[in-house]
Design a protein around this motif. Structure first.
Motif, mmCIF file in Angstrom:
data_model
loop_
_atom_site.group_PDB
_atom_site.id
_atom_site.type_symbol
_atom_site.label_atom_id
_atom_site.label_comp_id
_atom_site.label_asym_id
_atom_site.label_seq_id
_atom_site.Cartn_x
_atom_site.Cartn_y
_atom_site.Cartn_z
ATOM 1 N N ILE A 96 0.653 -0.091 -3.140
ATOM 2 C CA ILE A 96 1.404 -0.443 -4.343
ATOM 3 C C ILE A 96 1.937 0.811 -5.025
ATOM 4 O O ILE A 96 1.403 1.914 -4.863
ATOM 5 N N LEU A 97 3.024 0.631 -5.787
ATOM 6 C CA LEU A 97 3.597 1.733 -6.559
ATOM 7 C C LEU A 97 2.703 2.083 -7.738
ATOM 8 O O LEU A 97 2.517 3.248 -8.076
ATOM 9 N N GLY A 98 2.186 1.039 -8.392
ATOM 10 C CA GLY A 98 1.399 1.243 -9.595
ATOM 11 C C GLY A 98 2.219 1.081 -10.852
ATOM 12 O O GLY A 98 1.977 1.771 -11.855
ATOM 13 N N VAL A 99 3.215 0.163 -10.813
ATOM 14 C CA VAL A 99 4.023 -0.103 -11.997
ATOM 15 C C VAL A 99 3.895 -1.571 -12.389
ATOM 16 O O VAL A 99 3.641 -2.436 -11.557
ATOM 17 N N LEU B 203 2.323 1.754 -16.324
ATOM 18 C CA LEU B 203 1.939 2.359 -15.052
ATOM 19 C C LEU B 203 0.426 2.336 -14.894
ATOM 20 O O LEU B 203 -0.319 2.474 -15.872
ATOM 21 N N GLU B 204 -0.024 2.147 -13.636
ATOM 22 C CA GLU B 204 -1.451 2.232 -13.322
ATOM 23 C C GLU B 204 -1.903 3.686 -13.470
ATOM 24 O O GLU B 204 -1.204 4.620 -13.063
ATOM 25 N N TYR B 205 -3.080 3.836 -14.044
ATOM 26 C CA TYR B 205 -3.650 5.167 -14.213
ATOM 27 C C TYR B 205 -3.821 5.869 -12.875
ATOM 28 O O TYR B 205 -4.348 5.303 -11.920
ATOM 29 N N LYS C 264 4.205 -2.651 3.404
ATOM 30 C CA LYS C 264 3.802 -1.246 3.437
ATOM 31 C C LYS C 264 2.293 -1.107 3.278
ATOM 32 O O LYS C 264 1.602 -2.032 2.855
ATOM 33 N N ARG C 265 1.788 0.076 3.602
ATOM 34 C CA ARG C 265 0.362 0.356 3.510
ATOM 35 C C ARG C 265 0.103 1.529 2.562
ATOM 36 O O ARG C 265 1.015 2.312 2.278
ATOM 37 N N PRO C 266 -1.136 1.672 2.115
ATOM 38 C CA PRO C 266 -1.488 2.845 1.307
ATOM 39 C C PRO C 266 -1.165 4.138 2.053
ATOM 40 O O PRO C 266 -1.293 4.214 3.279
ATOM 41 N N PHE D 164 -0.510 3.713 -3.070
ATOM 42 C CA PHE D 164 -1.966 3.808 -3.061
ATOM 43 C C PHE D 164 -2.571 2.411 -2.980
ATOM 44 O O PHE D 164 -1.892 1.403 -3.213
ATOM 45 N N LYS D 165 -3.844 2.355 -2.620
ATOM 46 C CA LYS D 165 -4.540 1.082 -2.509
ATOM 47 C C LYS D 165 -5.286 0.808 -3.797
ATOM 48 O O LYS D 165 -6.128 1.603 -4.227
#
Length: 339
Positions: free
Chosen positions: A153-156, A182-184, A220-222, A244-245
């Motif tokens: 994931i992007l983390g958004v 955004l994810e930390y 997609k994968r981490p 990232f996962k």
């Protein structure tokens, strides 16, 4: 307790579950001592174009090996089906019994797995939905190689833009994905993406809505690196982002998926420890707006991360009641007992 695969020639073969993915409602099965089957050719669901002819194969209402024909009506369709919501839509006749059946193109290549319909009657009324083959292929490969699904994931977080949303947010862009958070310590945060940016493309794929973004990333994968084109203050910029996962844990008996809380989230909620509800997995829980709520205690034990949650749950039987303490964004604590 038992799975049997019935083949077109009438044979019934015992099968075992290799792995499952509840998000897409897919499973990988293994049959022993069967060597005379021909594998279907996998097509590229990303290359599909709206209007292409497609065929569905299944057992609607128990009618074995039924084939129906239609066209691809839309891609990246969101139907509110749960955590995974990025379907191929067709007008191919689909009814109860078709789920898990193949959706193929005119070359006989598998381009989707039929999984849902939208209907007020319970029968087909013109709308059918399938998991794209590229997603199914990736899930199968992940289960075979890693034992579970590896999602990068992007983390958004944020929302899809249109004219009304753009006006409300006071941004000039009316198309794309608006970054609201955004994810930390995520790849997006490390790459310099900020709140207020608008994502326009990922690896050259045009992004008009969230389903475009999530649909592409689902394949997609981490640790994969994607090129993300953003608009900030009217200027375009492309940045490489390492996916990232997101580490999560499913509390199956309650129907909740939790993730570790960031220092920023703990401060926001005014607590020293806790985990965040990332998804609701059951129909009962999906009725409540629980995403983002913190859990601080389970059975009166404080939890600081998902490992704490896993340890507590591993010591419990599925029949035992479980108490959970929730904290909302106003700092209010509520304790519920689930049976």
């Amino acid at each position: 307790s038992e799975i049997v695969v019935k083949l077109h020639d009438g044979r019934e073969i015992p099968a075992a579950i290799v792995g499952t993915d509840s998000t897409t409602d897919l499973a990988l099965l293994k049959m022993e001592n069967v060597s005379d089957l021909q594998a279907v050719t996998l097509g590229d669901s990303e290359a599909l174009e709206v209007g292409e002819w497609v065929m569905a194969i299944g057992n609607p209402f128990g009618l074995e090996e039924t084939v129906t024909v239609g066209v691809l009506s839309a891609k990246g369709r969101v139907i509110g089906a749960g955590p995974y919501d990025d379907f191929l839509q067709t007008d191919t006749s689909i009814n109860p019994g078709n789920s898990g059946g193949a959706l193929v193109n005119i070359n006989g290549e598998l381009i989707g797995i039929n999984t849902a319909i939208t209907s007020q009657t319970g029968s087909y009324v013109g709308y059918a939905f399938a998991v794209p083959s590229n997603i199914a292929k990736k899930i199968v490969q992940d289960i075979m190689e890693y034992g579970d699904v590896q999602r990068g994931i992007l983390g958004v977080s944020g929302m899809s833009l249109n004219t009304a949303v753009a006006k409300e947010l006071e941004v000039s862009e009316t198309e794309g994905f608006y970054v609201g958070g955004l994810e930390y310590d995520s790849g997006a945060e490390k790459a310099g993406i900020k709140k207020g940016d608008v994502i326009k493309e990922v690896d050259g794929i045009h992004i008009t809505k969230f389903a475009d973004l999530s649909g592409y990333l689902n394949a997609k994968r981490p640790n994969d690196v994607v090129q993300v084109k953003i608009v900030r203050d009217g200027k375009e910029k492309t940045v490489p982002v390492t996916l990232f996962k997101l580490e999560t844990y499913k509390i199956g008996s309650v129907g909740l998926e939790v993730k570790n809380a960031s220092p920023r989230e703990l401060k926001q909620y005014g607590v020293k420890h806790g985990v965040v509800i990332n998804n609701t997995l059951s129909e009962d829980m999906q009725r409540y707006n629980l995403r983002g709520i913190l859990i601080t205690e389970i059975d009166d034990e404080g939890v600081s991360n998902i490992k704490d949650v896993e340890k507590i749950m591993s010591d419990k039987s599925s029949e035992e009641p479980i108490s959970i303490t929730f904290v909302n964004k106003d700092g209010e604590r509520n304790r519920f007992i689930f049976r």
